[in-house]
Design a protein around this motif. Structure first.
Motif, mmCIF file in Angstrom:
data_model
loop_
_atom_site.group_PDB
_atom_site.id
_atom_site.type_symbol
_atom_site.label_atom_id
_atom_site.label_comp_id
_atom_site.label_asym_id
_atom_site.label_seq_id
_atom_site.Cartn_x
_atom_site.Cartn_y
_atom_site.Cartn_z
ATOM 1 N N MET A 164 0.510 -1.361 -0.015
ATOM 2 C CA MET A 164 -0.149 0.146 0.014
ATOM 3 C C MET A 164 0.511 1.412 -0.216
ATOM 4 N N LEU A 165 1.990 1.210 0.987
ATOM 5 C CA LEU A 165 2.374 2.440 0.633
ATOM 6 C C LEU A 165 3.803 2.631 -0.396
ATOM 7 N N THR A 166 3.836 1.626 -0.749
ATOM 8 C CA THR A 166 4.551 1.476 -2.092
ATOM 9 C C THR A 166 3.667 2.127 -4.091
ATOM 10 N N GLN A 167 2.313 2.430 -3.223
ATOM 11 C CA GLN A 167 1.656 1.888 -4.773
ATOM 12 C C GLN A 167 1.163 4.012 -4.013
ATOM 13 N N THR A 168 1.571 4.401 -2.999
ATOM 14 C CA THR A 168 0.950 5.218 -2.660
ATOM 15 C C THR A 168 1.805 6.589 -2.901
ATOM 16 N N LEU A 169 3.523 5.944 -2.916
ATOM 17 C CA LEU A 169 4.569 6.868 -2.823
ATOM 18 C C LEU A 169 3.951 7.173 -4.702
ATOM 19 N N GLN A 170 4.521 5.790 -4.982
ATOM 20 C CA GLN A 170 4.159 6.024 -7.500
ATOM 21 C C GLN A 170 2.968 6.902 -6.925
ATOM 22 N N ASP A 171 1.664 6.867 -6.660
ATOM 23 C CA ASP A 171 0.886 7.296 -7.031
ATOM 24 C C ASP A 171 1.094 8.899 -6.983
ATOM 25 N N GLU A 172 2.232 9.653 -5.842
ATOM 26 C CA GLU A 172 1.934 10.791 -4.815
ATOM 27 C C GLU A 172 3.394 11.963 -5.522
ATOM 28 N N LEU A 173 4.774 10.932 -5.895
ATOM 29 C CA LEU A 173 6.154 11.343 -5.606
ATOM 30 C C LEU A 173 6.412 10.665 -6.921
ATOM 31 N N VAL A 174 6.793 9.266 -7.117
ATOM 32 C CA VAL A 174 7.240 9.208 -8.217
ATOM 33 C C VAL A 174 6.649 8.473 -9.851
ATOM 34 N N ASN A 175 7.050 8.841 -10.643
ATOM 35 C CA ASN A 175 6.240 8.204 -12.035
ATOM 36 C C ASN A 175 7.091 6.743 -12.264
ATOM 37 N N ARG A 176 5.743 5.969 -12.346
ATOM 38 C CA ARG A 176 7.253 4.522 -12.898
ATOM 39 C C ARG A 176 6.188 4.079 -14.493
ATOM 40 N N LYS A 177 7.704 3.888 -14.844
ATOM 41 C CA LYS A 177 6.795 3.583 -16.993
ATOM 42 C C LYS A 177 7.592 2.334 -16.763
ATOM 43 N N VAL A 178 6.430 1.266 -17.193
ATOM 44 C CA VAL A 178 7.348 0.213 -17.661
ATOM 45 C C VAL A 178 7.347 -0.196 -19.006
ATOM 46 N N TYR A 179 8.543 -0.675 -19.585
ATOM 47 C CA TYR A 179 8.231 -1.177 -21.084
ATOM 48 C C TYR A 179 8.349 -2.349 -21.614
ATOM 49 N N LEU A 180 7.902 -2.373 -22.482
ATOM 50 C CA LEU A 180 7.578 -4.375 -22.172
ATOM 51 C C LEU A 180 8.237 -4.631 -23.370
ATOM 52 N N GLU A 181 9.355 -4.869 -23.136
ATOM 53 C CA GLU A 181 10.762 -5.386 -23.911
ATOM 54 C C GLU A 181 11.026 -6.573 -23.798
ATOM 55 N N VAL A 182 11.610 -7.297 -24.734
ATOM 56 C CA VAL A 182 12.009 -8.320 -23.643
ATOM 57 C C VAL A 182 13.213 -8.510 -23.125
ATOM 58 N N LEU A 183 13.551 -7.978 -22.570
ATOM 59 C CA LEU A 183 15.058 -7.218 -21.032
ATOM 60 C C LEU A 183 13.646 -6.433 -20.600
ATOM 61 N N PRO A 184 12.677 -6.630 -19.239
ATOM 62 C CA PRO A 184 11.956 -6.083 -18.710
ATOM 63 C C PRO A 184 12.822 -4.659 -18.685
ATOM 64 N N LYS A 185 12.046 -3.543 -19.054
ATOM 65 C CA LYS A 185 12.683 -1.968 -18.316
ATOM 66 C C LYS A 185 11.532 -1.751 -18.005
ATOM 67 N N VAL A 186 12.171 -0.560 -16.478
ATOM 68 C CA VAL A 186 11.375 0.917 -15.999
ATOM 69 C C VAL A 186 12.735 1.348 -15.522
ATOM 70 N N GLU A 187 11.632 2.403 -15.379
ATOM 71 C CA GLU A 187 12.499 3.763 -15.163
ATOM 72 C C GLU A 187 11.241 4.666 -14.539
ATOM 73 N N TYR A 188 11.710 5.214 -13.498
ATOM 74 C CA TYR A 188 10.970 6.122 -12.019
ATOM 75 C C TYR A 188 11.488 7.416 -12.591
ATOM 76 N N SER A 189 10.700 8.047 -12.098
ATOM 77 C CA SER A 189 10.951 10.203 -12.030
ATOM 78 C C SER A 189 10.287 10.273 -10.925
ATOM 79 N N LEU A 190 10.434 11.575 -10.638
ATOM 80 C CA LEU A 190 9.669 12.187 -9.598
ATOM 81 C C LEU A 190 8.338 12.639 -10.454
#
Length: 69
Positions: A1-27
């Motif tokens: 729950m805390l992780t979801q709250t942080l992602q919703d309010e403080l951090v952007n999470r972008k997931v790329y659907l690629e052969v090697l999984p890739k995730v980028e985070y930004s404020l």
């Protein structure tokens, strides 16, 4: 729950659907403001004589976020 709250309010999470999984985070704007406030509070405690300058910079940043998102 805390992780979801942080992602919703403080951090952007972008997931790329690629052969090697890739995730980028930004404020999010709220995350950047939170980080900057923490930084400012720490600097004021370390260098009280610079407190007024640091608070002024923080106010300028908040103003720019408000009027130029």
């Amino acid at each position: 729950m805390l992780t979801q709250t942080l992602q919703d309010e403080l951090v952007n999470r972008k997931v790329y659907l690629e052969v090697l999984p890739k995730v980028e985070y930004s404020l999010t704007p709220a995350g950047a403001t939170y980080y900057l406030r923490q930084w400012a509070e720490k600097r004021i405690m370390e260098q009280p004589s610079q407190g007024k300058k640091i608070v002024t910079l923080l106010h300028i940043y908040c103003f720019l976020q408000l009027y130029h998102p």
